[in-house]
Design an enzyme around this catalytic site. Structure first.
Site, short mmCIF file in Angstrom:
data_model
loop_
_atom_site.label_atom_id
_atom_site.label_comp_id
_atom_site.label_asym_id
_atom_site.label_seq_id
_atom_site.Cartn_x
_atom_site.Cartn_y
_atom_site.Cartn_z
N SER A 128 -2.91 -7.87 3.30
CA SER A 128 -3.15 -7.59 4.72
C SER A 128 -3.60 -8.86 5.44
O SER A 128 -3.23 -9.08 6.60
CB SER A 128 -4.24 -6.52 4.87
OG SER A 128 -3.84 -5.32 4.30
N HIS B 144 0.84 -1.21 0.00
CA HIS B 144 0.00 0.00 0.00
C HIS B 144 0.87 1.26 0.00
O HIS B 144 0.62 2.22 -0.71
CB HIS B 144 -0.88 0.07 1.26
CG HIS B 144 -1.94 -0.99 1.36
ND1 HIS B 144 -2.07 -1.79 2.47
CD2 HIS B 144 -2.92 -1.37 0.51
CE1 HIS B 144 -3.09 -2.61 2.29
NE2 HIS B 144 -3.62 -2.38 1.11
N ARG C 198 -2.28 -6.39 -8.03
CA ARG C 198 -1.20 -7.37 -7.81
C ARG C 198 -1.28 -8.44 -8.90
O ARG C 198 -0.91 -8.21 -10.03
CB ARG C 198 -1.33 -7.99 -6.41
CG ARG C 198 -1.01 -7.02 -5.29
CD ARG C 198 -1.45 -7.55 -3.95
NE ARG C 198 -2.88 -7.86 -3.97
CZ ARG C 198 -3.58 -8.23 -2.92
NH1 ARG C 198 -3.00 -8.39 -1.76
NH2 ARG C 198 -4.87 -8.47 -3.02
N LYS D 264 -15.62 -7.11 4.76
CA LYS D 264 -15.09 -8.16 5.63
C LYS D 264 -14.82 -7.52 6.99
O LYS D 264 -14.42 -6.37 7.05
CB LYS D 264 -13.81 -8.74 5.03
CG LYS D 264 -13.12 -7.73 4.17
CD LYS D 264 -12.06 -8.20 3.25
CE LYS D 264 -11.59 -6.96 2.49
NZ LYS D 264 -10.62 -6.94 1.61
O1 PNS Z 1 -9.03 -2.63 0.50
P1 PNS Z 1 -10.32 -3.13 -0.08
O2 PNS Z 1 -11.09 -3.88 0.97
O3 PNS Z 1 -10.11 -3.94 -1.33
O4 PNS Z 1 -11.18 -1.83 -0.49
C1 PNS Z 1 -12.46 -1.95 -1.02
C2 PNS Z 1 -13.16 -0.56 -1.14
C3 PNS Z 1 -13.18 0.15 0.18
C4 PNS Z 1 -12.41 0.27 -2.15
C5 PNS Z 1 -14.61 -0.83 -1.67
O5 PNS Z 1 -15.22 -1.79 -0.89
C6 PNS Z 1 -15.47 0.42 -1.70
O6 PNS Z 1 -15.24 1.34 -2.45
N1 PNS Z 1 -16.52 0.48 -0.84
C7 PNS Z 1 -17.42 1.59 -0.73
C8 PNS Z 1 -18.82 1.23 -1.16
C9 PNS Z 1 -19.02 1.45 -2.65
O7 PNS Z 1 -18.81 2.52 -3.18
N2 PNS Z 1 -19.49 0.38 -3.32
C10 PNS Z 1 -19.79 0.41 -4.75
C11 PNS Z 1 -18.60 0.10 -5.61
S1 PNS Z 1 -18.28 -1.59 -5.75
#
Ligand code: PNS
Length: 155
Positions: free
Chosen positions: A125, A17, A87, A41
């Site tokens: 992570s 990150h 990745r 999660k």
């Molecule tokens: O580190 P992660 O868990 O892969 O991040 C995921 C994240 C936070 C980027 C994603 O879950 C997110 O944007 N959530 C906010 C809700 C949203 O906008 N959902 C619609 C798009 S799929």
């Protein structure tokens, strides 16, 4: 002023990150690291801890938390770009779906992907947490403040 949002759950932030944050900072005037309040999660670290660890690791970078739709948050911040790290091929399906869903909701906001550095291509992570929980050494996988915090948890 070109602003990019780098969103994620950062549970916890890893060297992978960190590398993306540094590289994105070279490309944009302002990068906001946006930590999701309630990841899909269950997170091991509280929101306050996740934010604090990032702030300690990258002084000077803006770190905020957000709730709700990412594209709404990006709009509020005047950001036209969402940055995500990629990745292996296994990331692609999820990222592709997310980028297209976000584009459907907000056509003017672009998602860009930075390829992970080969040194971090295996890093996640979840594995970091697993290794730390089982007493393994994560000092080369995460920044020092995170390694310290993980160690404390295991004691
Ligand atoms: O580190 P992660 O868990 O892969 O991040 C995921 C994240 C936070 C980027 C994603 O879950 C997110 O944007 N959530 C906010 C809700 C949203 O906008 N959902 C619609 C798009 S799929």
């Amino acid at each position: 002023m070109k602003t990019a949002i780098y969103p994620g759950s950062f549970d916890p932030i890893t060297n992978g990150h960190l590398d993306i944050i540094k590289r994105a900072s070279e490309l944009f005037d302002r990068v906001i690291v946006a930590v999701i309040k309630n990841p899909s999660k269950k997170s091991q670290f509280s929101l306050a801890d996740r934010v604090e660890m990032i702030k300690k690791c990258v002084p000077g970078v803006i770190v905020e938390s957000f709730d709700g739709l990412l594209v709404e948050y990006a709009r509020q911040k005047g950001a036209k770009t969402i940055v995500r790290g990629l990745r292996a091929v296994s990331d692609f399906d999820y990222e592709f779906q997310m980028a297209l869903t976000n584009r459907k909701m907000a056509p003017t906001i672009e998602t860009i992907f930075l390829m992970t550095d080969y040194r971090y291509s295996y890093l996640s992570s979840s594995f970091v947490k697993q290794i730390a929980a089982l007493g393994g050494d994560v000092s080369e996988l995460v920044p020092a403040p995170v390694a310290k915090k993980l160690k404390k948890r295991g004691e």
